[in-house]
Design a protein around this motif. Structure first.
Motif, PDB file in Angstrom:
ATOM      1  N   SER A  23      24.921  39.530  74.628  1.00 58.17           N
ATOM      2  CA  SER A  23      26.277  40.040  74.458  1.00 58.17           C
ATOM      3  C   SER A  23      27.111  38.993  73.732  1.00 58.17           C
ATOM      4  O   SER A  23      27.048  37.809  74.065  1.00 58.17           O
ATOM      5  CB  SER A  23      26.919  40.335  75.816  1.00 58.17           C
ATOM      6  N   THR A  24      27.858  39.429  72.738  1.00 59.39           N
ATOM      7  CA  THR A  24      28.769  38.550  72.014  1.00 59.39           C
ATOM      8  C   THR A  24      30.079  39.298  71.789  1.00 59.39           C
ATOM      9  O   THR A  24      30.133  40.527  71.879  1.00 59.39           O
ATOM     10  CB  THR A  24      28.206  38.104  70.641  1.00 59.39           C
ATOM     11  N   SER A  25      31.127  38.559  71.486  1.00 59.92           N
ATOM     12  CA  SER A  25      32.393  39.182  71.103  1.00 59.92           C
ATOM     13  C   SER A  25      32.215  39.771  69.719  1.00 59.92           C
ATOM     14  O   SER A  25      31.746  39.095  68.803  1.00 59.92           O
ATOM     15  CB  SER A  25      33.514  38.144  71.091  1.00 59.92           C
ATOM     16  N   ARG A  26      32.588  41.012  69.574  1.00 55.99           N
ATOM     17  CA  ARG A  26      32.419  41.717  68.302  1.00 55.99           C
ATOM     18  C   ARG A  26      33.710  42.436  67.947  1.00 55.99           C
ATOM     19  O   ARG A  26      34.412  42.930  68.818  1.00 55.99           O
ATOM     20  CB  ARG A  26      31.263  42.708  68.398  1.00 55.99           C
ATOM     21  N   GLU A  27      33.986  42.470  66.667  1.00 56.41           N
ATOM     22  CA  GLU A  27      35.182  43.153  66.168  1.00 56.41           C
ATOM     23  C   GLU A  27      34.864  43.762  64.825  1.00 56.41           C
ATOM     24  O   GLU A  27      34.117  43.191  64.027  1.00 56.41           O
ATOM     25  CB  GLU A  27      36.342  42.162  66.021  1.00 56.41           C
ATOM     26  N   ALA A  28      35.447  44.927  64.559  1.00 58.04           N
ATOM     27  CA  ALA A  28      35.340  45.553  63.242  1.00 58.04           C
ATOM     28  C   ALA A  28      36.679  46.167  62.884  1.00 58.04           C
ATOM     29  O   ALA A  28      37.391  46.701  63.735  1.00 58.04           O
ATOM     30  CB  ALA A  28      34.251  46.618  63.223  1.00 58.04           C
ATOM     31  N   ARG A  29      37.022  46.039  61.606  1.00 57.50           N
ATOM     32  CA  ARG A  29      38.220  46.672  61.054  1.00 57.50           C
ATOM     33  C   ARG A  29      37.778  47.603  59.933  1.00 57.50           C
ATOM     34  O   ARG A  29      36.868  47.274  59.176  1.00 57.50           O
ATOM     35  CB  ARG A  29      39.196  45.629  60.504  1.00 57.50           C
ATOM     36  N   GLY A 110      27.274  46.287  67.405  1.00 58.76           N
ATOM     37  CA  GLY A 110      28.521  46.227  66.661  1.00 58.76           C
ATOM     38  C   GLY A 110      29.417  47.437  66.848  1.00 58.76           C
ATOM     39  O   GLY A 110      29.014  48.447  67.427  1.00 58.76           O
ATOM     40  N   VAL A 111      30.623  47.322  66.334  1.00 59.32           N
ATOM     41  CA  VAL A 111      31.632  48.374  66.500  1.00 59.32           C
ATOM     42  C   VAL A 111      32.126  48.929  65.160  1.00 59.32           C
ATOM     43  O   VAL A 111      33.179  49.546  65.096  1.00 59.32           O
ATOM     44  CB  VAL A 111      32.823  47.876  67.359  1.00 59.32           C
ATOM     45  N   GLU A 112      31.330  48.751  64.106  1.00 55.84           N
ATOM     46  CA  GLU A 112      31.732  49.269  62.794  1.00 55.84           C
ATOM     47  C   GLU A 112      31.880  50.789  62.804  1.00 55.84           C
ATOM     48  O   GLU A 112      32.833  51.329  62.236  1.00 55.84           O
ATOM     49  CB  GLU A 112      30.717  48.889  61.703  1.00 55.84           C
ATOM     50  N   MET A 113      30.930  51.479  63.431  1.00 55.94           N
ATOM     51  CA  MET A 113      30.982  52.943  63.435  1.00 55.94           C
ATOM     52  C   MET A 113      32.207  53.452  64.189  1.00 55.94           C
ATOM     53  O   MET A 113      32.811  54.451  63.794  1.00 55.94           O
ATOM     54  CB  MET A 113      29.698  53.531  64.025  1.00 55.94           C
ATOM     55  N   GLU A 114      32.590  52.752  65.254  1.00 57.99           N
ATOM     56  CA  GLU A 114      33.770  53.149  66.006  1.00 57.99           C
ATOM     57  C   GLU A 114      35.038  52.977  65.168  1.00 57.99           C
ATOM     58  O   GLU A 114      35.916  53.847  65.166  1.00 57.99           O
ATOM     59  CB  GLU A 114      33.851  52.345  67.308  1.00 57.99           C
ATOM     60  N   ALA A 115      35.123  51.871  64.446  1.00 58.08           N
ATOM     61  CA  ALA A 115      36.287  51.643  63.583  1.00 58.08           C
ATOM     62  C   ALA A 115      36.341  52.666  62.451  1.00 58.08           C
ATOM     63  O   ALA A 115      37.414  53.197  62.124  1.00 58.08           O
ATOM     64  CB  ALA A 115      36.266  50.213  63.033  1.00 58.08           C
ATOM     65  N   LEU A 116      35.195  52.960  61.847  1.00 57.13           N
ATOM     66  CA  LEU A 116      35.136  53.961  60.777  1.00 57.13           C
ATOM     67  C   LEU A 116      35.482  55.361  61.293  1.00 57.13           C
ATOM     68  O   LEU A 116      36.195  56.123  60.628  1.00 57.13           O
ATOM     69  CB  LEU A 116      33.744  53.982  60.149  1.00 57.13           C
ATOM     70  N   THR A 117      34.990  55.685  62.472  1.00 57.37           N
ATOM     71  CA  THR A 117      35.270  56.991  63.062  1.00 57.37           C
ATOM     72  C   THR A 117      36.752  57.127  63.383  1.00 57.37           C
ATOM     73  O   THR A 117      37.362  58.173  63.125  1.00 57.37           O
ATOM     74  CB  THR A 117      34.407  57.216  64.313  1.00 57.37           C
ATOM     75  N   ALA A 118      37.354  56.072  63.912  1.00 57.68           N
ATOM     76  CA  ALA A 118      38.793  56.096  64.200  1.00 57.68           C
ATOM     77  C   ALA A 118      39.598  56.323  62.924  1.00 57.68           C
ATOM     78  O   ALA A 118      40.536  57.135  62.907  1.00 57.68           O
ATOM     79  CB  ALA A 118      39.217  54.793  64.882  1.00 57.68           C
ATOM     80  N   ALA A 119      39.243  55.629  61.847  1.00 55.86           N
ATOM     81  CA  ALA A 119      39.965  55.787  60.573  1.00 55.86           C
ATOM     82  C   ALA A 119      39.787  57.203  60.024  1.00 55.86           C
ATOM     83  O   ALA A 119      40.755  57.836  59.569  1.00 55.86           O
ATOM     84  CB  ALA A 119      39.487  54.743  59.569  1.00 55.86           C
ATOM     85  N   LEU A 145      36.327  46.984  56.507  1.00 58.95           N
ATOM     86  CA  LEU A 145      37.039  45.860  55.905  1.00 58.95           C
ATOM     87  C   LEU A 145      36.468  44.525  56.360  1.00 58.95           C
ATOM     88  O   LEU A 145      36.381  43.573  55.583  1.00 58.95           O
ATOM     89  CB  LEU A 145      38.521  45.898  56.282  1.00 58.95           C
ATOM     90  N   GLU A 146      36.105  44.462  57.635  1.00 63.15           N
ATOM     91  CA  GLU A 146      35.630  43.206  58.206  1.00 63.15           C
ATOM     92  C   GLU A 146      34.872  43.499  59.486  1.00 63.15           C
ATOM     93  O   GLU A 146      35.186  44.438  60.203  1.00 63.15           O
ATOM     94  CB  GLU A 146      36.826  42.302  58.509  1.00 63.15           C
ATOM     95  N   LYS A 147      33.846  42.689  59.751  1.00 64.97           N
ATOM     96  CA  LYS A 147      33.153  42.746  61.029  1.00 64.97           C
ATOM     97  C   LYS A 147      32.744  41.339  61.407  1.00 64.97           C
ATOM     98  O   LYS A 147      32.442  40.515  60.543  1.00 64.97           O
ATOM     99  CB  LYS A 147      31.960  43.691  61.015  1.00 64.97           C
ATOM    100  N   SER A 148      32.776  41.073  62.699  1.00 67.10           N
ATOM    101  CA  SER A 148      32.359  39.759  63.176  1.00 67.10           C
ATOM    102  C   SER A 148      31.608  39.923  64.487  1.00 67.10           C
ATOM    103  O   SER A 148      31.739  40.923  65.181  1.00 67.10           O
ATOM    104  CB  SER A 148      33.577  38.844  63.374  1.00 67.10           C
ATOM    105  N   GLY A 149      30.791  38.914  64.782  1.00 69.81           N
ATOM    106  CA  GLY A 149      29.983  38.928  65.994  1.00 69.81           C
ATOM    107  C   GLY A 149      28.586  39.437  65.710  1.00 69.81           C
ATOM    108  O   GLY A 149      28.333  40.104  64.718  1.00 69.81           O
ATOM    109  N   GLY A 150      27.681  39.056  66.568  1.00 70.70           N
ATOM    110  CA  GLY A 150      26.305  39.524  66.421  1.00 70.70           C
ATOM    111  C   GLY A 150      25.494  38.672  65.477  1.00 70.70           C
ATOM    112  O   GLY A 150      25.982  37.729  64.851  1.00 70.70           O
ATOM    113  N   LYS A 151      24.219  39.031  65.374  1.00 68.98           N
ATOM    114  CA  LYS A 151      23.254  38.258  64.601  1.00 68.98           C
ATOM    115  C   LYS A 151      23.533  38.262  63.099  1.00 68.98           C
ATOM    116  O   LYS A 151      23.279  37.284  62.411  1.00 68.98           O
ATOM    117  CB  LYS A 151      21.847  38.813  64.875  1.00 68.98           C
ATOM    118  N   SER A 152      24.087  39.358  62.582  1.00 71.90           N
ATOM    119  CA  SER A 152      24.293  39.448  61.126  1.00 71.90           C
ATOM    120  C   SER A 152      25.517  38.660  60.672  1.00 71.90           C
ATOM    121  O   SER A 152      25.748  38.525  59.468  1.00 71.90           O
ATOM    122  CB  SER A 152      24.387  40.895  60.679  1.00 71.90           C
TER     123      SER A 152
END
Length: 160
Positions: A23-29, A110-119, A145-152
């Motif tokens: 588990s890591t802190s993850r953020e996506a915009r 990651g949370v990229e799909m959640e951010a994209l779905t919200a937009a 726009l941006e993502k952070s956290g995780g292996k990538s």
């Protein structure tokens, strides 16, 4: 480009096993734009549409959509999101509204799909609330726009 993680060796779709990941802190915009007639944008700004406060409803719709992402996108994991933000920027010089979303969690995926779905759903809600006065609106440029956290690691759009 790396291999596709949601495809097995034989080409069939599969859900990624994240059980052994840390588990890591993850953020996506993410962002999206909806273009409309100048008069429609003015009605949104003045809260003059019969369906009500367009941006407040679109914000709630975006938040709800991010929370439902695991039910909407077949191979997404259901996530316990810590934060979902949806912001709007009216851009009358371009006859459009810019939507920016942010999703955060501490987790294994990651949370990229959640951010994209919200937009996306925020833009669709604006369309729904304004379609009676403007059927020619256009939703476009939905992207991370941006993502952070995780292996990538950290990704910033247009920085590459």
């Amino acid at each position: 480009m790396s291999h596709l993680t949601h495809t097995a060796e034989g080409g069939e779709a599969r859900m990624v096993d994240v059980g052994e990941k840390n588990s890591t802190s993850r953020e996506a915009r993410a962002e999206a734009y909806i273009s409309m007639a100048p008069a429609t944008l003015q009605l949104v700004q003045e809260n003059g549409l019969k369906k009500g406060d367009v941006l407040s409803v679109a914000r709630i719709a975006g938040i709800q959509a991010a929370k439902q992402c695991g039910n909407l996108i077949p191979l997404c994991h259901p996530l316990m999101l810590n934060f979902i933000g949806v912001e709007f920027e009216l851009q009358p010089e371009h006859n459009r509204i810019r939507i920016e979303t942010c999703c955060r969690l501490s987790g294994k995926t990651g949370v990229e799909m959640e951010a994209l779905t919200a937009a996306s759903v925020s833009a669709l809600t604006i369309f729904d609330m304004c379609k009676a006065v403007d059927k020619a609106m256009c939703i476009d440029s939905v992207r991370v726009l941006e993502k952070s956290g995780g292996k990538s690691g950290h990704y910033i759009a247009d920085a590459e």
